[in-house]
Design an enzyme around this catalytic site. Structure first.
Site, PDB file in Angstrom:
ATOM      1  N   GLU A  41       0.881  -1.164   0.000  1.00  0.00           N
ATOM      2  CA  GLU A  41       0.000   0.000   0.000  1.00  0.00           C
ATOM      3  C   GLU A  41       0.918   1.214   0.000  1.00  0.00           C
ATOM      4  OE1 GLU A  41      -3.266   2.179   2.954  1.00  0.00           O
ATOM      5  OE2 GLU A  41      -1.881   0.677   3.732  1.00  0.00           O
ATOM      6  N   ASP A  65      -3.272   9.809   9.471  1.00  0.00           N
ATOM      7  CA  ASP A  65      -1.917   9.311   9.715  1.00  0.00           C
ATOM      8  C   ASP A  65      -1.345   9.815  11.025  1.00  0.00           C
ATOM      9  OD1 ASP A  65      -1.859   8.011   7.218  1.00  0.00           O
ATOM     10  OD2 ASP A  65      -1.381   9.907   6.231  1.00  0.00           O
TER      11      ASP A  65
END
Length: 251
Positions: A36, A47
């Site tokens: 990914e 994130d």
């Protein structure tokens, strides 16, 4: 024990293009089934610190979307049978046009798109554009979703769904308990295969999840290894491969 399927996350170009390629090779050598690959983004919403810092460092070099797609293309050329998914955020793919972006991504070797800030039912045409270009859209499910919305997603006909194992950002420890497994069951009720991630960093977590998902997803753990060993490519490669083997259960 059977090998656990692993999707591993990489930030394109981090910390350098050469070292990112070394990391990718080590992940494949360690048994990763899927890469990914994240296009660096300036304001990521999902994130944690490790990945945010990596993105910032790459962007400071003037790294562009085209550079990220070139990076993906180079991995695809070296590993043509490896499944590569592209992870990014909506504005990066919306700005050039969703269909135009999908066409470029597919040409680089991308097989699926993971765009966490595009809701599955208001995706700006992403699912359709993916289909037109031989890719799949992989929507994200989170434990914070209302049951009726989660049920709608589970029954929307997506081949795969990315199940975030907790709310918040990636990279901090995730506790896998009964509620986690109940959530995964809800996500899979419609027949979609499930990728489970967010804070997966060790073999015990991977074993606990293995029977409930098609693949486990690990990202920040690898980004941290890269950050800590970026001045020693050989050590970095060895540590990444060892961690991948730990997570897949083949060490």
């Amino acid at each position: 024990m059977n090998k656990i399927k692993l999707m591993s996350h990489l930030v394109a170009g981090y910390p350098t293009t050469d070292l990112a390629l070394t990391a990718a090779r080590s992940l494949v050598k360690g048994g990763a089934n899927i890469l990914e690959i994240q296009l660096p983004f300036s304001d990521p919403s999902a994130d944690g610190p490790a990945i945010q810092t990596a993105c910032t460092k790459v962007l400071e070099r003037g790294y562009k979307t085209a550079d990220g797609l070139d990076f993906i293309a180079s991995i695809h050329k070296e590993f043509p049978d490896l499944t590569i998914y592209l992870m990014s955020y909506g504005s990066l793919i919306y700005t050039p046009g969703v269909e135009a972006f999908c066409k470029r991504a597919a040409a680089a070797g991308v097989k699926g798109m993971i765009i966490p800030d595009l809701p599955f039912d208001y995706d700006e045409g992403l699912t359709e554009s993916c289909k037109k270009n031989g890719m799949i859209n992989i929507p994200v499910a989170a434990p914070s979703m209302a049951d009726n919305r989660l049920e709608k997603l589970a029954n929307a006909g997506f081949p795969y769904i990315y199940a975030a194992l907790r709310t918040g950002i990636t990279g901090t420890d995730t506790r896998i308990d009964k509620s986690t497994l109940t959530f995964l069951k809800k996500v899979s009720n419609g027949g979609s295969k499930i990728y489970g991630g967010f804070g997966i960093s060790n073999g015990e977590q991977a074993k606990t999840l293995a029977d409930s998902v098609d693949a486990i997803v690990a990202g920040s753990v690898f980004v941290r290894i890269i950050s800590e060993n970026q001045n020693d490519a050989k050590k970095m490669a060895s540590a990444i491969e060892a961690k991948a083997r730990e997570l897949t259960g083949i060490n």
